[in-house]
Design an enzyme around this catalytic site. Structure first.
Site, PDB file in Angstrom:
ATOM      1  N   ASP A  55      52.119   6.003  61.604  1.00  0.00           N
ATOM      2  CA  ASP A  55      51.287   6.046  62.682  1.00  0.00           C
ATOM      3  C   ASP A  55      50.018   7.219  62.244  1.00  0.00           C
ATOM      4  O   ASP A  55      50.269   8.343  62.096  1.00  0.00           O
ATOM      5  CB  ASP A  55      52.035   6.813  63.954  1.00  0.00           C
ATOM      6  CG  ASP A  55      51.397   7.264  65.059  1.00  0.00           C
ATOM      7  OD1 ASP A  55      50.201   6.760  65.195  1.00  0.00           O
ATOM      8  OD2 ASP A  55      51.841   7.802  66.238  1.00  0.00           O
ATOM      9  N   GLU A 134      40.001  25.909  38.676  1.00  0.00           N
ATOM     10  CA  GLU A 134      40.554  27.116  38.516  1.00  0.00           C
ATOM     11  C   GLU A 134      40.910  27.874  39.792  1.00  0.00           C
ATOM     12  O   GLU A 134      40.431  28.922  40.235  1.00  0.00           O
ATOM     13  CB  GLU A 134      39.427  28.267  37.837  1.00  0.00           C
ATOM     14  CG  GLU A 134      39.046  27.546  36.621  1.00  0.00           C
ATOM     15  CD  GLU A 134      37.956  28.549  35.722  1.00  0.00           C
ATOM     16  OE1 GLU A 134      37.719  29.691  36.372  1.00  0.00           O
ATOM     17  OE2 GLU A 134      37.564  28.115  35.004  1.00  0.00           O
ATOM     18  N   GLU A 136      42.649  30.217  42.796  1.00  0.00           N
ATOM     19  CA  GLU A 136      43.420  31.420  42.756  1.00  0.00           C
ATOM     20  C   GLU A 136      44.128  31.677  43.927  1.00  0.00           C
ATOM     21  O   GLU A 136      43.900  30.703  45.000  1.00  0.00           O
ATOM     22  CB  GLU A 136      42.213  32.558  42.726  1.00  0.00           C
ATOM     23  CG  GLU A 136      41.529  32.698  41.622  1.00  0.00           C
ATOM     24  CD  GLU A 136      40.178  33.490  41.687  1.00  0.00           C
ATOM     25  OE1 GLU A 136      39.420  33.795  40.704  1.00  0.00           O
ATOM     26  OE2 GLU A 136      39.812  33.862  42.705  1.00  0.00           O
ATOM     27  N   GLU A 191      44.728  38.180  38.706  1.00  0.00           N
ATOM     28  CA  GLU A 191      43.232  38.430  39.043  1.00  0.00           C
ATOM     29  C   GLU A 191      42.954  39.769  39.424  1.00  0.00           C
ATOM     30  O   GLU A 191      43.840  40.973  39.336  1.00  0.00           O
ATOM     31  CB  GLU A 191      42.957  37.250  40.077  1.00  0.00           C
ATOM     32  CG  GLU A 191      42.173  36.183  39.476  1.00  0.00           C
ATOM     33  CD  GLU A 191      41.063  36.351  38.937  1.00  0.00           C
ATOM     34  OE1 GLU A 191      40.231  37.233  38.907  1.00  0.00           O
ATOM     35  OE2 GLU A 191      40.572  35.424  37.920  1.00  0.00           O
ATOM     36  N   GLU A 198      45.914  33.788  39.193  1.00  0.00           N
ATOM     37  CA  GLU A 198      45.193  32.369  38.678  1.00  0.00           C
ATOM     38  C   GLU A 198      45.962  31.771  37.549  1.00  0.00           C
ATOM     39  O   GLU A 198      46.450  32.240  36.670  1.00  0.00           O
ATOM     40  CB  GLU A 198      43.516  32.808  38.178  1.00  0.00           C
ATOM     41  CG  GLU A 198      42.875  31.613  37.916  1.00  0.00           C
ATOM     42  CD  GLU A 198      41.610  31.729  37.402  1.00  0.00           C
ATOM     43  OE1 GLU A 198      40.943  31.143  36.196  1.00  0.00           O
ATOM     44  OE2 GLU A 198      40.863  32.705  38.123  1.00  0.00           O
ATOM     45  N   HIS A 247      36.723  27.760  41.065  1.00  0.00           N
ATOM     46  CA  HIS A 247      35.682  27.380  40.227  1.00  0.00           C
ATOM     47  C   HIS A 247      35.992  26.132  39.809  1.00  0.00           C
ATOM     48  O   HIS A 247      36.985  25.487  39.219  1.00  0.00           O
ATOM     49  CB  HIS A 247      35.593  28.431  38.980  1.00  0.00           C
ATOM     50  CG  HIS A 247      35.313  29.788  39.576  1.00  0.00           C
ATOM     51  ND1 HIS A 247      35.343  30.857  38.571  1.00  0.00           N
ATOM     52  CD2 HIS A 247      34.765  30.315  40.703  1.00  0.00           C
ATOM     53  CE1 HIS A 247      34.871  31.991  39.342  1.00  0.00           C
ATOM     54  NE2 HIS A 247      34.556  31.760  40.326  1.00  0.00           N
ATOM     55  N   ARG A 318      26.999  35.799  35.658  1.00  0.00           N
ATOM     56  CA  ARG A 318      28.149  35.240  36.434  1.00  0.00           C
ATOM     57  C   ARG A 318      27.483  35.513  38.018  1.00  0.00           C
ATOM     58  O   ARG A 318      28.373  35.218  38.779  1.00  0.00           O
ATOM     59  CB  ARG A 318      29.272  35.945  36.217  1.00  0.00           C
ATOM     60  CG  ARG A 318      29.937  35.523  34.676  1.00  0.00           C
ATOM     61  CD  ARG A 318      31.292  36.072  34.526  1.00  0.00           C
ATOM     62  NE  ARG A 318      31.873  35.765  33.344  1.00  0.00           N
ATOM     63  CZ  ARG A 318      32.777  34.662  32.898  1.00  0.00           C
ATOM     64  NH1 ARG A 318      33.287  34.273  34.513  1.00  0.00           N
ATOM     65  NH2 ARG A 318      33.116  34.483  31.797  1.00  0.00           N
ATOM     66  N   GLU A 335      29.669  24.981  35.747  1.00  0.00           N
ATOM     67  CA  GLU A 335      30.764  25.685  36.354  1.00  0.00           C
ATOM     68  C   GLU A 335      30.112  26.033  37.668  1.00  0.00           C
ATOM     69  O   GLU A 335      29.321  26.822  37.781  1.00  0.00           O
ATOM     70  CB  GLU A 335      31.382  26.760  35.543  1.00  0.00           C
ATOM     71  CG  GLU A 335      32.448  27.451  36.597  1.00  0.00           C
ATOM     72  CD  GLU A 335      32.734  29.014  35.744  1.00  0.00           C
ATOM     73  OE1 GLU A 335      33.882  29.113  35.683  1.00  0.00           O
ATOM     74  OE2 GLU A 335      31.644  29.512  35.408  1.00  0.00           O
ATOM     75  N   ARG A 337      30.790  27.861  41.028  1.00  0.00           N
ATOM     76  CA  ARG A 337      31.583  29.086  41.542  1.00  0.00           C
ATOM     77  C   ARG A 337      31.720  29.602  42.942  1.00  0.00           C
ATOM     78  O   ARG A 337      32.580  30.221  43.434  1.00  0.00           O
ATOM     79  CB  ARG A 337      30.862  30.266  40.721  1.00  0.00           C
ATOM     80  CG  ARG A 337      31.001  30.221  39.242  1.00  0.00           C
ATOM     81  CD  ARG A 337      29.821  31.237  38.576  1.00  0.00           C
ATOM     82  NE  ARG A 337      30.418  32.628  38.740  1.00  0.00           N
ATOM     83  CZ  ARG A 337      31.476  33.144  38.123  1.00  0.00           C
ATOM     84  NH1 ARG A 337      32.406  32.415  37.180  1.00  0.00           N
ATOM     85  NH2 ARG A 337      32.054  34.315  38.447  1.00  0.00           N
TER      86      ARG A 337
END
Length: 446
Positions: A55, A134, A136, A191, A198, A247, A318, A335, A337
């Site tokens: 359903d 990645e 967490e 982490e 992680e 990430h 970063r 990557e 983030r």
């Protein structure tokens, strides 16, 4: 985790040999919540012949009551027997696509929608879109009644180990369960925040990777519960410490060749990589609503807690939204983030893929790389470097989403409209709520 191409005959043989008694037919709703229809093994033939109905009107964002009949088409490559055995025999699962009664793919199925984006990718000459996620998560203690508390299970920090990291045994058991299911776990660590963990697993083609994310969440929650803990993928469960991200490491391939790699060019990135990167930057404010889909997501996207808040890119820095990790050759990747684990992975990746493909189609050029710490720049310095901000609330992100035809098309009308309605309800409910912070600030003062 590498999928094998199972046949109907092989699945029947394995089910009999392993004493499988129940089947979980799993799929994901628009909000990213895993759903399943559990049937006894006696229904295996019906399942494998794509004749199992459910359903659809009972699932968030699917269909109205008058058009509720939907069919589950299992992907045989997702056949998996869960390692935890019940007293009544083993339980196996198949991840399913959703189809209409007339045999056409259901437009509201997030997994089917990602397949549509992959067809667009293949039309441009690419053979696969790879994702290395990645994710967490936090581990909280359960009380004596099995209810969730906000008490962390440890006071560990980044890469800490026992006895500071009391979640290590739980995390180890999660890794062992994942490996028994075929995951290739590449890293497992504590982490930055207390109680935060992680586990990284090997990249795969994006459809398989999204299936893996959903399976990963199920395994993490199941094993945590056995340790008297609750695992949550909520982006920012506690004030004053880092939130949880997911990430996303992305690359396009043409056959065996990484289309992002060019040893002759600057940074050894190909023109394709730069165009894809430019597309990700161009549509960042719009896909934020999909990649950070909850009110709570924006409590993580604030300066000072390692989450990106500025639309920029860099090789090593970063602080920007997108980073280019140093690995080259087949490992060349971008990557992103900003994504958090509350995102529906199928929708998030469809949006990101179409954003990048738009950059390739239009041959967009990214803004210059930013190699200094954006967090210490003032507003004028960021403006001079052409660095914009990500939306600061779910409300603002939804406004950006509504303006971006590329990301809207990546979702399709059905998913876009139902997602928007659901998230407006969420924002309105939040907007009307009164928090403890407000009472502490204003109750006595005014």
């Amino acid at each position: 985790m590498t999928k094998t191409s199972n046949t109907v005959a092989e699945i029947k043989e394995i089910a009999k040999k392993e004493n499988v008694r129940f089947l979980r037919l799993m799929f994901t709703d628009i909000l990213g919540v895993i759903k399943n229809v559990e049937v006894p093994i006696s229904q295996l033939d019906k399942v494998l012949e794509n004749k199992m109905m459910f359903d659809g009107s009972s699932i968030e964002g699917f269909v109205r009551i008058e058009e509720s009949d939907m069919y589950l088409y299992p992907d045989l490559a997702t056949w998996m027997i869960f390692p935890w055995e019940s007293e009544h025999g083993k339980v196996a699962r198949l991840i399913c696509d959703i189809y209409n009664p007339d045999g056409t793919p259901f437009a509201g199925d997030p997994r089917g929608n990602l397949k549509r984006a992959l067809a667009d990718m293949e039309a441009l000459g690419f053979t696969s879109f790879n994702l290395g996620p990645e994710p967490e998560f936090f581990l909280f203690k359960l009380d004596e009644h099995g209810e969730i508390t906000t008490d962390l299970n440890d006071q560990g920090g980044y890469f800490d180990f026992a006895p500071t990291d009391l979640g290590e045994n739980c995390r180890r058991d999660i890794v062992l369960e994942l490996e028994s299911l075929g995951f290739e776990v590449e890293a497992s660590h504590h982490e930055v925040a207390p109680g935060q963990h992680e586990i990284d697993f090997k990249y795969a083609n994006v459809l398989e990777a999204c299936d893996n994310i959903q399976t990963f969440k199920l395994v993490v929650k199941t094993i945590a519960r056995k340790h008297g803990l609750h695992a949550t993928f909520m982006p920012k469960p506690l004030y004053g410490i880092n939130g949880s991200g997911m990430h996303c490491n992305m690359s396009l391939f043409k056959g065996e060749e990484n289309a992002f790699y060019d040893p002759e060019n600057e940074m050894e990135l190909s023109a394709t990589a730069y165009h894809f990167l430019a597309g990700l930057l161009e549509h960042a404010r719009a896909y934020t609503a999909i990649c950070n889909p909850t009110v709570n997501s924006y409590k993580r996207l604030v300066p000072g807690y390692e989450a990106p808040v500025y639309v920029a890119w860099s090789g090593r820095n970063r602080s920007p939204l997108i980073r280019v990790p140093e690995s080259r050759g087949l490992s060349t990747r971008l990557e992103l983030r900003s994504v958090d684990p509350s995102a529906n992975p199928y929708l998030a990746m469809a949006a990101l893929l179409q954003a990048g493909l738009d950059g390739i189609k239009q041959e967009l050029t990214p803004t210059p790389a930013v190699n200094s710490n954006i967090y210490v720049m003032n507003e004028d310095e960021r403006a001079a470097a052409k660095i914009s901000d990500l939306p600061s609330t779910l409300h603002n992100a939804l406004k950006e989403l509504r303006k971006d035809d590329v990301i809207k098309d990546a979702l399709g009308d059905h998913i876009f409209n139902n997602f928007l309605v659901s998230k407006r309800f969420e924002w309105d409910a939040y907007k009307q709520s009164v928090s403890e912070w407000e009472r502490e600030q204003y109750l006595e003062l005014y």
